[in-house]
Design a protein around this motif. Sequence first.
Motif, PDB file in Angstrom:
ATOM      1  N   THR A  28       0.826  -1.194   0.000  1.00 48.15           N
ATOM      2  CA  THR A  28       0.000   0.000   0.000  1.00 48.15           C
ATOM      3  C   THR A  28       0.864   1.248   0.000  1.00 48.15           C
ATOM      4  OG1 THR A  28      -1.748   1.171   1.164  1.00 48.15           O
ATOM      5  CG2 THR A  28      -0.122   0.030   2.526  1.00 48.15           C
ATOM      6  N   ASN A  30      -0.820   4.154   0.801  1.00 49.77           N
ATOM      7  CA  ASN A  30      -1.758   5.131   1.367  1.00 49.77           C
ATOM      8  C   ASN A  30      -1.232   5.842   2.605  1.00 49.77           C
ATOM      9  OD1 ASN A  30      -2.033   3.201   3.329  1.00 49.77           O
ATOM     10  ND2 ASN A  30      -4.102   2.589   2.763  1.00 49.77           N
ATOM     11  N   THR A  31       0.016   5.604   2.958  1.00 45.17           N
ATOM     12  CA  THR A  31       0.626   6.388   4.037  1.00 45.17           C
ATOM     13  C   THR A  31       1.776   7.223   3.505  1.00 45.17           C
ATOM     14  OG1 THR A  31       2.103   4.563   4.608  1.00 45.17           O
ATOM     15  CG2 THR A  31      -0.011   4.682   5.784  1.00 45.17           C
ATOM     16  N   TRP A  53      -0.350  12.009   1.811  1.00 43.99           N
ATOM     17  CA  TRP A  53      -0.894  10.672   1.977  1.00 43.99           C
ATOM     18  C   TRP A  53      -2.410  10.672   2.137  1.00 43.99           C
ATOM     19  CZ3 TRP A  53      -3.684   9.064   6.204  1.00 43.99           C
ATOM     20  CH2 TRP A  53      -3.678   9.919   7.303  1.00 43.99           C
ATOM     21  N   ASP A  54      -2.941  11.721   2.741  1.00 44.31           N
ATOM     22  CA  ASP A  54      -4.387  11.764   2.972  1.00 44.31           C
ATOM     23  C   ASP A  54      -5.120  12.610   1.935  1.00 44.31           C
ATOM     24  OD1 ASP A  54      -4.276  14.189   5.724  1.00 44.31           O
ATOM     25  OD2 ASP A  54      -3.472  14.230   3.706  1.00 44.31           O
ATOM     26  N   ARG A  72      -6.315  11.181  -5.064  1.00 46.95           N
ATOM     27  CA  ARG A  72      -5.983   9.782  -4.793  1.00 46.95           C
ATOM     28  C   ARG A  72      -7.171   9.066  -4.182  1.00 46.95           C
ATOM     29  NH1 ARG A  72      -0.834   9.988  -1.279  1.00 46.95           N
ATOM     30  NH2 ARG A  72      -1.090   7.711  -1.282  1.00 46.95           N
ATOM     31  N   ASP A  73      -7.183   7.763  -4.405  1.00 45.00           N
ATOM     32  CA  ASP A  73      -8.183   6.894  -3.791  1.00 45.00           C
ATOM     33  C   ASP A  73      -7.396   5.832  -3.033  1.00 45.00           C
ATOM     34  OD1 ASP A  73     -10.064   4.942  -3.145  1.00 45.00           O
ATOM     35  OD2 ASP A  73     -11.208   5.255  -4.975  1.00 45.00           O
ATOM     36  N   ASN A  74      -7.237   6.033  -1.751  1.00 43.09           N
ATOM     37  CA  ASN A  74      -6.396   5.124  -0.962  1.00 43.09           C
ATOM     38  C   ASN A  74      -7.004   3.736  -0.839  1.00 43.09           C
ATOM     39  OD1 ASN A  74      -4.298   6.896  -0.584  1.00 43.09           O
ATOM     40  ND2 ASN A  74      -5.024   7.637   1.403  1.00 43.09           N
ATOM     41  N   ASN A  77      -5.722   2.225  -3.899  1.00 47.05           N
ATOM     42  CA  ASN A  77      -4.281   2.369  -4.117  1.00 47.05           C
ATOM     43  C   ASN A  77      -3.972   3.022  -5.465  1.00 47.05           C
ATOM     44  OD1 ASN A  77      -2.453   1.818  -2.076  1.00 47.05           O
ATOM     45  ND2 ASN A  77      -1.640  -0.008  -3.056  1.00 47.05           N
ATOM     46  N   ILE A  79      -3.561   6.758  -7.693  1.00 43.87           N
ATOM     47  CA  ILE A  79      -3.349   8.202  -7.707  1.00 43.87           C
ATOM     48  C   ILE A  79      -3.747   8.690  -9.093  1.00 43.87           C
ATOM     49  CG2 ILE A  79      -1.677  10.072  -7.465  1.00 43.87           C
ATOM     50  CD1 ILE A  79      -0.940   6.673  -5.957  1.00 43.87           C
TER      51      ILE A  79
END
Length: 121
Positions: A28, A30-31, A53-54, A72-74, A77, A79
Motif C-alpha cells: 500500500t 496510502n501512508t 498521503w491523505d 488519490r483513492d487510498n 491504491n 493516484i
Amino acid sequence: QVQLVESGGGLVQAGGSLRLSCLASGRTVNTTSMGWFRQAAGKEREFVAGISWDGRQTDYAASVRGQFTTSRDNAKNIIYLQMKNLKPEGTAVYYCNFYYTSYTVHQYEHWGQGTQVTVSS
C-alpha cells in the motif's frame, strides 16, 4: 517492493483533457505522499504535482497550476492526475512516484514505464 503502473495517456488535441491513473501494487502507498513527473523528448524529467498521503495537501509546478489536479483513492491504491486545457508543451511521458519534498528529481532511483501524453496543436 511496490510497483507503480501509469495509464490513461494518449493523443489529444490542444484544449482537451485527459485523466492519468497510477496503480500501486505490491504494498500500500496510502501512508505515503505521491507525485507526478514528466519528461519531454530531449528534456530532463521534471516535477508536475504532489499529493499528501491523505489527499489534503497538494503541490503543483507553476507551469501546471490551475490546469492539472491530482487526487488519490487510498482504498484502491490509485493516484490520479486530471489534466485539462492541455497544450502542446504538455507532450511528455508522465510518471508517478513517491514524493519527497526534499528530493530533487535526480534523487529518485526507480521509475515505472510511464504513460505517453501527446498534445497536438
